[in-house]
Every structure is written in structure tokens, then in C-alpha cells.
Design a protein around this motif. Structure first.
Motif: not given
Length: 134
Positions: A101-108, A127-134, A72-82
Motif C-alpha cells: 500500500l506504499r507503492a505510490f508514495n515515492d512517486w506521489f 495487462n499494462d496500465i500507464i498513469f499520467t499526472i495531469i 514521467d518515469g518515476y513509477f513502475g511496478g505491479v498494481v492490484k485492483t482491490s
């Protein structure tokens, strides 16, 4: 490590959306806006999704950090698996912003994410992930 085309879908709970304040321990102060996307254990094992135990504490692109964006274009950045299920386990159980830990807050918030919202997580390259809200 995950390969192009690897994907999974998760349903968010109150803990995922409100991690900073909806906690079952008092091990640290409550922090508004912290949230994450869970990684099911079976998926972490199947695709080789590792945390920093696997990388000896280093953040390495394509191993435990990834470039990410949302469809949707509202999130972009580096994410970490933890996170892990038990001390020393190399398999990750969370996706969050690298060092944030607030990186997704605005998008959500922008996308009106609530308990029960489903998110597809897909590797579009190693190296790249895309997230889709279903």
C-alpha cells in the motif's frame, strides 16, 4: 476485463493520498505512506475492473493485477485492483501496489501530488496500465 484504450481520470482527495493515517476507523494501526488511486464504481462496471472476489482470491495478470508505469518515469511496478463497496462485490474500487500500500508514495512525493491532483489511468494493453499526472 479492461481493454487497450480504456481510460479514466480521477481527482485525488486526502483519503487517497494519506490512506495510512487519514482514516475514519481505528480498525488497524496508522501507517505512514499508504496511498491509492480510486476507481469510480461506474468505471469499474463499465470496463469490468474486478477485485480478487472475481478471481477466487488469486492474483491473475490482466484480471486483478497489472504491470504499470507512469509517463514521467518515476513509477513502475505491479498494481492490484482491490476493495469493494460491499462484502462479496467483485468490482474493484482501488488501485494500489500488489501487496504494498506504499507503492505510490515515492512517486506521489516526487511529483508533489496534493489534494486535487488528477491522474489519468489508461490500459495500453490488457495487462499494462500507464498513469499520467495531469
Amino acid at each position: 476485463m479492461p481493454n487497450q484504450g480504456n481510460q479514466f481520470i480521477v481527482e485525488l482527495t486526502e483519503t487517497h493520498i494519506g490512506w495510512g493515517t487519514h482514516r475514519h476507523t481505528n480498525s488497524r494501526p496508522q501507517i505512514e505512506g499508504e496511498c491509492y488511486i480510486p476507481i469510480p464504481s461506474s468505471v469499474a462496471h463499465q470496463f469490468g475492473i474486478f477485485n480478487s472476489n472475481y478471481t477466487q482470491g488469486e492474483d491473475i495478470l490482466g484480471q486483478n493485477i497489472f504491470n504499470a508505469k507512469s509517463t514521467d518515469g518515476y513509477f513502475g511496478g505491479v498494481v492490484k485492483t482491490s476493495g469493494n463497496s460491499q462484502a462479496g462485490d467483485p468490482y474493484a474500487k482501488n488501485l494500489s501496489g500488489q501487496g504494498n500500500l506504499r507503492a505510490f508514495n515515492d512517486w506521489f512525493n516526487q511529483m508533489n501530488v496534493t489534494v486535487g491532483t488528477k491522474i489519468k489511468v489508461e490500459w495500453i494493453s490488457s495487462n499494462d496500465i500507464i498513469f499520467t499526472i495531469i
